[in-house]
Design an enzyme around this catalytic site. Structure first.
Site, PDB file in Angstrom:
ATOM      1  N   TYR A   3     -14.307   1.421  10.539  1.00  0.00           N
ATOM      2  CA  TYR A   3     -12.871   1.713  10.609  1.00  0.00           C
ATOM      3  C   TYR A   3     -12.493   2.177  12.022  1.00  0.00           C
ATOM      4  O   TYR A   3     -11.590   1.609  12.641  1.00  0.00           O
ATOM      5  CB  TYR A   3     -12.549   2.787   9.584  1.00  0.00           C
ATOM      6  CG  TYR A   3     -11.096   3.162   9.469  1.00  0.00           C
ATOM      7  CD1 TYR A   3     -10.160   2.277   8.944  1.00  0.00           C
ATOM      8  CD2 TYR A   3     -10.658   4.424   9.871  1.00  0.00           C
ATOM      9  CE1 TYR A   3      -8.816   2.647   8.819  1.00  0.00           C
ATOM     10  CE2 TYR A   3      -9.327   4.793   9.737  1.00  0.00           C
ATOM     11  CZ  TYR A   3      -8.410   3.907   9.214  1.00  0.00           C
ATOM     12  OH  TYR A   3      -7.092   4.271   9.090  1.00  0.00           O
ATOM     13  N   SER A  54      -4.983  -2.778   6.202  1.00  0.00           N
ATOM     14  CA  SER A  54      -6.348  -2.279   6.425  1.00  0.00           C
ATOM     15  C   SER A  54      -6.584  -1.181   5.405  1.00  0.00           C
ATOM     16  O   SER A  54      -5.682  -0.368   5.167  1.00  0.00           O
ATOM     17  CB  SER A  54      -6.486  -1.656   7.823  1.00  0.00           C
ATOM     18  OG  SER A  54      -7.649  -0.844   7.898  1.00  0.00           O
ATOM     19  N   ALA A 106      -0.450  -0.234  13.191  1.00  0.00           N
ATOM     20  CA  ALA A 106      -0.782   1.076  12.617  1.00  0.00           C
ATOM     21  C   ALA A 106      -2.208   1.423  13.024  1.00  0.00           C
ATOM     22  O   ALA A 106      -3.170   0.943  12.423  1.00  0.00           O
ATOM     23  CB  ALA A 106      -0.661   1.035  11.095  1.00  0.00           C
ATOM     24  N   VAL A 108       1.585   3.756   2.505  1.00  0.00           N
ATOM     25  CA  VAL A 108       2.569   3.909   3.583  1.00  0.00           C
ATOM     26  C   VAL A 108       3.514   2.705   3.625  1.00  0.00           C
ATOM     27  O   VAL A 108       4.733   2.842   3.728  1.00  0.00           O
ATOM     28  CB  VAL A 108       1.862   4.069   4.957  1.00  0.00           C
ATOM     29  CG1 VAL A 108       2.886   4.103   6.083  1.00  0.00           C
ATOM     30  CG2 VAL A 108       0.992   5.314   4.983  1.00  0.00           C
ATOM     31  N   THR A 122      -1.887  11.445   6.357  1.00  0.00           N
ATOM     32  CA  THR A 122      -0.571  11.360   5.726  1.00  0.00           C
ATOM     33  C   THR A 122      -0.734  11.387   4.209  1.00  0.00           C
ATOM     34  O   THR A 122      -1.707  10.831   3.688  1.00  0.00           O
ATOM     35  CB  THR A 122       0.119  10.050   6.178  1.00  0.00           C
ATOM     36  OG1 THR A 122       0.131  10.028   7.613  1.00  0.00           O
ATOM     37  CG2 THR A 122       1.542   9.952   5.663  1.00  0.00           C
ATOM     38  N   GLY A 177       0.828  -1.216   0.000  1.00  0.00           N
ATOM     39  CA  GLY A 177       0.000   0.000   0.000  1.00  0.00           C
ATOM     40  C   GLY A 177       0.856   1.256   0.000  1.00  0.00           C
ATOM     41  O   GLY A 177       2.083   1.192  -0.143  1.00  0.00           O
ATOM     42  N   ASN A 179      -3.242  -8.390   0.343  1.00  0.00           N
ATOM     43  CA  ASN A 179      -4.274  -9.019  -0.509  1.00  0.00           C
ATOM     44  C   ASN A 179      -4.594  -8.144  -1.733  1.00  0.00           C
ATOM     45  O   ASN A 179      -5.517  -8.433  -2.483  1.00  0.00           O
ATOM     46  CB  ASN A 179      -5.561  -9.293   0.289  1.00  0.00           C
ATOM     47  CG  ASN A 179      -6.303  -8.023   0.659  1.00  0.00           C
ATOM     48  OD1 ASN A 179      -5.788  -6.915   0.498  1.00  0.00           O
ATOM     49  ND2 ASN A 179      -7.522  -8.178   1.147  1.00  0.00           N
TER      50      ASN A 179
HETATM   51  P1  NAD Z   1      -3.444   1.678   1.745  1.00  0.00           P
HETATM   52  O1  NAD Z   1      -4.858   1.363   1.460  1.00  0.00           O
HETATM   53  O2  NAD Z   1      -2.619   2.299   0.684  1.00  0.00           O
HETATM   54  O3  NAD Z   1      -2.663   0.396   2.280  1.00  0.00           O
HETATM   55  C1  NAD Z   1      -3.284  -0.642   3.003  1.00  0.00           C
HETATM   56  C2  NAD Z   1      -2.754  -1.957   2.482  1.00  0.00           C
HETATM   57  O4  NAD Z   1      -3.364  -3.043   3.204  1.00  0.00           O
HETATM   58  C3  NAD Z   1      -3.075  -2.177   1.001  1.00  0.00           C
HETATM   59  O5  NAD Z   1      -1.925  -2.599   0.321  1.00  0.00           O
HETATM   60  C4  NAD Z   1      -4.156  -3.252   1.030  1.00  0.00           C
HETATM   61  O6  NAD Z   1      -4.188  -4.018  -0.155  1.00  0.00           O
HETATM   62  C5  NAD Z   1      -3.767  -4.038   2.270  1.00  0.00           C
HETATM   63  N1  NAD Z   1      -4.876  -4.792   2.868  1.00  0.00           N
HETATM   64  C6  NAD Z   1      -6.118  -4.337   3.181  1.00  0.00           C
HETATM   65  N2  NAD Z   1      -6.852  -5.331   3.708  1.00  0.00           N
HETATM   66  C7  NAD Z   1      -6.061  -6.433   3.749  1.00  0.00           C
HETATM   67  C8  NAD Z   1      -6.261  -7.769   4.171  1.00  0.00           C
HETATM   68  N3  NAD Z   1      -7.431  -8.186   4.669  1.00  0.00           N
HETATM   69  N4  NAD Z   1      -5.240  -8.665   4.037  1.00  0.00           N
HETATM   70  C9  NAD Z   1      -4.045  -8.264   3.509  1.00  0.00           C
HETATM   71  N5  NAD Z   1      -3.801  -7.006   3.092  1.00  0.00           N
HETATM   72  C10 NAD Z   1      -4.806  -6.100   3.213  1.00  0.00           C
HETATM   73  O7  NAD Z   1      -3.465   2.613   3.055  1.00  0.00           O
HETATM   74  P2  NAD Z   1      -2.298   3.409   3.761  1.00  0.00           P
HETATM   75  O8  NAD Z   1      -2.636   4.839   3.678  1.00  0.00           O
HETATM   76  O9  NAD Z   1      -0.994   2.947   3.280  1.00  0.00           O
HETATM   77  O10 NAD Z   1      -2.497   2.945   5.278  1.00  0.00           O
HETATM   78  C11 NAD Z   1      -1.674   1.975   5.884  1.00  0.00           C
HETATM   79  C12 NAD Z   1      -2.063   1.824   7.347  1.00  0.00           C
HETATM   80  O11 NAD Z   1      -1.902   3.063   8.037  1.00  0.00           O
HETATM   81  C13 NAD Z   1      -3.511   1.392   7.545  1.00  0.00           C
HETATM   82  O12 NAD Z   1      -3.580   0.471   8.618  1.00  0.00           O
HETATM   83  C14 NAD Z   1      -4.214   2.677   7.928  1.00  0.00           C
HETATM   84  O13 NAD Z   1      -5.331   2.433   8.731  1.00  0.00           O
HETATM   85  C15 NAD Z   1      -3.115   3.411   8.676  1.00  0.00           C
HETATM   86  N6  NAD Z   1      -3.338   4.872   8.620  1.00  0.00           N
HETATM   87  C16 NAD Z   1      -3.091   5.568   7.457  1.00  0.00           C
HETATM   88  C17 NAD Z   1      -3.341   6.934   7.432  1.00  0.00           C
HETATM   89  C18 NAD Z   1      -3.079   7.762   6.189  1.00  0.00           C
HETATM   90  O14 NAD Z   1      -3.354   8.950   6.201  1.00  0.00           O
HETATM   91  N7  NAD Z   1      -2.552   7.201   5.124  1.00  0.00           N
HETATM   92  C19 NAD Z   1      -3.847   7.585   8.557  1.00  0.00           C
HETATM   93  C20 NAD Z   1      -4.101   6.840   9.698  1.00  0.00           C
HETATM   94  C21 NAD Z   1      -3.831   5.481   9.731  1.00  0.00           C
END
Ligand code: NAD
Ligand code: UDP
Length: 343
Positions: free
Chosen positions: A170, A100, A139, A39, A200, A37, A59
């Site tokens: 969520y 997630s 996270a 981050v 972020t 994903g 996934n």
């Molecule tokens: P993103 O959607 O780009 O990355 C999430 C990754 O998790 C994806 O690659 C997705 O395919 C994978 N995924 C989702 N469900 C899954 C499952 N059941 N099994 C395996 N893989 C799975 O999001 P992101 O922005 O990179 O966020 C990463 C983490 O940081 C998350 O947990 C998110 O809640 C947390 N977060 C992000 C932010 C932000 O602003 N980006 C803010 C707060 C928290």
């Protein structure tokens, strides 16, 4: 040292016994769930460059192989297509648990699946950490504070979340994820870390993740209207992705086990943010107001005293610098999209 060399057998590099070999011994095998994903893929880059062995489990719901394709074929890198709602059997020393969906349209798309990922999925990954006696970082999110009535938000604030609203899958999912983490830590004597991540942004954000940064930049780049939801007086504080990655690694390597806010405390209203993007991108987009979204948190800004005190961490990248890089990324993405779709 001898024992360690014997146990490593054929894996000893030719450079032994120089300094590279000592670094080699410090090398860890690290699992990053959700590593394909936004981050996660930046975390992969940083930990790969530090010389660790990285396993990514994803996934591909919102992640993409493209985000990590530059590591495919590297001997320290492995990409496993797996849904964490199902148990996982691998061997690692450390775990960053990021899997997630994160943007509101993505996590609302299948709320039940979002809850399963953050509850059953987190149980599976905590169970894995327990079996391996591995340190684990979860996270979490500023969404655990909901629509906050304390501002800025310190980690001691318990939050103000609607348990049955559209964001609950969520927000409550992440709250349970935190509860599970501390229950395992206490009961099983595990080493845990909890990062409460605030908004972020940066390259590799999903083109259509519907978040304010990607929406506004794409709208401005295409001379479309910039859509502010509601009055636009609600606020957010935006952190560049490299600052977050530094914060997560510092937290993992610290001795601090309570939740830590990781975010940039510079706060803007969404109206201000729309003007910032319009001025940065140029063009002739008009800023318009459309209906507000349900349960939209009205104010969000981290209190980062804990991170400063225990991790010696604070964000370094200012909004202008981070947005320049992000706008450039989206410009390239649009070109790529037009090219692949022959537009
Ligand atoms: P993103 O959607 O780009 O990355 C999430 C990754 O998790 C994806 O690659 C997705 O395919 C994978 N995924 C989702 N469900 C899954 C499952 N059941 N099994 C395996 N893989 C799975 O999001 P992101 O922005 O990179 O966020 C990463 C983490 O940081 C998350 O947990 C998110 O809640 C947390 N977060 C992000 C932010 C932000 O602003 N980006 C803010 C707060 C928290
Ligand atoms: N927002 C907006 N226009 C958009 C997308 C979002 O005005 O096209 C607003 C949204 O209502 C919220 C803020 O921007 O107040 C941040 O939304 P985002 O979805 O990025 O993340 P959130 O912090 O709500 O999880």
């Amino acid at each position: 040292l001898e024992e360690k060399i014997i146990s490593l057998e054929g894996r000893v590099p030719k450079t032994y016994p120089d300094v590279n070999f000592l670094n080699y011994l410090k090398r860890k095998r690290i699992l990053i769930t959700g590593g394909a994903g936004f981050v996660g893929s930046h975390l992969v880059d940083r930990l790969m460059l530090d010389g660790h062995e990285i396993l990514v489990v994803d996934n591909f719901f919102t992640g993409r192989k493209r985000n990590v394709e530059h590591w495919i074929g590297h001997e320290n890198f492995e990409l496993i297509h797996h849904d964490i709602v199902n148990p996982l059997f691998i061997e690692v020393d450390e775990i960053y648990h990021l899997a997630s969906p994160a943007s509101p349209p993505h996590y609302m798309h299948n709320p039940v699946k979002t809850i399963k990922t953050n509850t059953l999925g987190t149980i599976n990954i905590l169970g894995l950490a327990r079996r391996l006696n591995a340190k684990i970082l979860i996270a979490s999110t500023s969404e655990v504070y909901g629509d906050p009535d304390i501002h800025p938000q310190p980690e001691t604030y318990w939050g103000h979340v609607n348990p049955i609203g559209p964001r609950a899958c969520y927000d409550e999912g992440k709250r349970v994820s935190e509860t599970l983490t501390y229950a395992y830590a206490k009961q099983e004597n595990m080493q845990v870390r909890v990062a409460r991540i605030f908004n972020t942004y940066g390259p590799r954000m999903h083109m259509n993740d519907g978040r304010v940064v990607s929406n506004f930049i794409l709208q401005a780049l295409q001379n479309d209207v910039i859509t502010v939801y509601g009055s636009g007086e609600q606020t957010r504080s935006f952190q560049y992705v490299s600052d977050l990655v530094e914060g997560m690694i510092s937290l993992m390597n610290s001795n601090y086990s309570q939740p830590v806010n990781l975010g940039n405390p510079v706060e803007h209203t969404i109206n201000e943010f729309a003007s910032i993007i319009k001025n940065l991108v140029g063009g002739h987009s008009k800023i318009i107001h459309v209906s507000e979204v349900e349960d939209d948190p009205q104010r969000r800004r981290p209190n980062i005293t804990r991170a400063k005190t225990y991790l010696n961490w604070e964000p370094k990248v200012d909004l202008n610098t981070g947005l320049h890089k992000t706008v450039e990324y989206f410009r390239q993405e649009l070109k790529r999209f037009k090219y692949t779709h022959r537009i």
